[in-house]
Design a protein around this motif. Structure first.
Motif, PDB file in Angstrom:
ATOM      1  N   PRO A  80       0.833  -1.209   0.000  1.00 26.61           N
ATOM      2  CA  PRO A  80       0.000   0.000   0.000  1.00 26.61           C
ATOM      3  C   PRO A  80       0.869   1.262   0.000  1.00 26.61           C
ATOM      4  O   PRO A  80       1.808   1.377   0.799  1.00 26.61           O
ATOM      5  CB  PRO A  80      -0.803  -0.107   1.300  1.00 26.61           C
ATOM      6  N   PRO A 124      -9.389  -0.011  -0.487  1.00 24.97           N
ATOM      7  CA  PRO A 124      -8.813  -0.027   0.869  1.00 24.97           C
ATOM      8  C   PRO A 124      -8.855   1.337   1.548  1.00 24.97           C
ATOM      9  O   PRO A 124      -9.000   1.423   2.779  1.00 24.97           O
ATOM     10  CB  PRO A 124      -7.359  -0.469   0.622  1.00 24.97           C
ATOM     11  N   SER A 195      -4.250  -0.395  -4.367  1.00 24.54           N
ATOM     12  CA  SER A 195      -3.413  -0.229  -3.181  1.00 24.54           C
ATOM     13  C   SER A 195      -2.569   1.042  -3.247  1.00 24.54           C
ATOM     14  O   SER A 195      -1.848   1.353  -2.297  1.00 24.54           O
ATOM     15  CB  SER A 195      -2.499  -1.446  -3.005  1.00 24.54           C
ATOM     16  N   GLY A 222      -6.559   2.351   5.384  1.00 21.31           N
ATOM     17  CA  GLY A 222      -6.207   1.621   4.165  1.00 21.31           C
ATOM     18  C   GLY A 222      -4.908   0.859   4.308  1.00 21.31           C
ATOM     19  O   GLY A 222      -4.671  -0.126   3.589  1.00 21.31           O
ATOM     20  N   PRO A 225      -6.578  -2.620   7.042  1.00 16.87           N
ATOM     21  CA  PRO A 225      -8.039  -2.688   7.159  1.00 16.87           C
ATOM     22  C   PRO A 225      -8.516  -3.513   8.346  1.00 16.87           C
ATOM     23  O   PRO A 225      -9.648  -3.320   8.807  1.00 16.87           O
ATOM     24  CB  PRO A 225      -8.458  -3.355   5.842  1.00 16.87           C
TER      25      PRO A 225
END
Length: 229
Positions: A80, A124, A195, A222, A225
């Motif tokens: 991410p 996310p 992501s 995000g 989660p």
């Protein structure tokens, strides 16, 4: 989950990012760009500020720092990555996301609270919200106007890659609610992977209750989660 908050010369929101993430129960550490990313990095935050004094263009020099090759490689592997304000400018300049952030339509620095409408709630970065929900978030930028060609903007819309749009308190997307003249009132968007995201408003400044706003916390979830209630 350990998030690397990448610090460049001129970054000034790196500590804010770490504090907001840790408040949510997400481990975070500041990483000086010359040191590269930790081997076990699980998330990357590109924070706000004025990297390299916004010389040439905001984010242009930081985007060419060696660490950004590592950031792009990590993003390609699904790590991410979130770019906020100057981090969003760096994200666009390094092709993590399309388009560019340019001088505000007002041609001045703007520091104020704005409203943003959640365009998607299945990513996310937005799963903590409802589609169409209106958030109140702070902005602080001189080059926050999102620009992109008409055909690429049409692709963004067709591929549902717009996360947030500037709106009024009732969720209406209007010219009057657009603080900087961004194309399509875009305040945040996704990269090719869900992501990866960038946004111009500051979610980390709207996460700590002591600051009076907590609407941005959902964005930072995000990174992890599983912590979202």
């Amino acid at each position: 989950m350990t998030v690397a908050v990448v610090q460049f010369g001129g970054s000034n929101c790196d500590r804010d990012g770490v504090r907001a993430l840790e408040h949510l129960g997400i481990d975070a550490e500041r990483v000086w760009h010359e040191d590269g990313l930790p081997a076990d990095v699980e998330g990357i935050l590109l924070p706000g500020g004025f990297s390299y004094g916004d010389y040439l263009r905001a984010g242009a020099m930081a985007a060419r720092a060696p660490v950004m090759r590592e950031v792009r490689a990590a993003a390609d592997e699904g790590v991410p990555v979130l770019g906020v304000c100057n981090g969003a400018q760096i994200g666009c300049e390094s092709s993590l996301t399309p388009g560019a952030f340019t001088t505000n339509e007002s041609a001045r620095f703007q520091c104020e609270h704005v409203h943003c409408r959640v365009e998607r709630a299945d990513t996310p970065w937005t799963a903590a919200y409802e589609e169409g929900e209106v958030l109140r978030l702070p902005i602080a930028h001189a080059e926050g106007r999102f620009e992109i060609s008409e055909d690429r903007y049409a692709q963004l819309e067709a591929n549902d890659r717009i996360l947030f749009r500037y709106c009024d308190a009732d969720g209406n997307v209007t010219d009057e609610a657009n603080p900087n003249g961004s194309t399509g009132n875009v305040a945040g968007l996704l990269g090719e992977r869900e992501s990866v995201a960038v946004l111009m408003p500051h979610p980390e400044r709207a996460t700590l209750p002591d600051l009076g706003l907590t609407d941005g916390a959902g964005v930072l979830y995000g990174f992890d989660p599983s912590l979202r209630s």
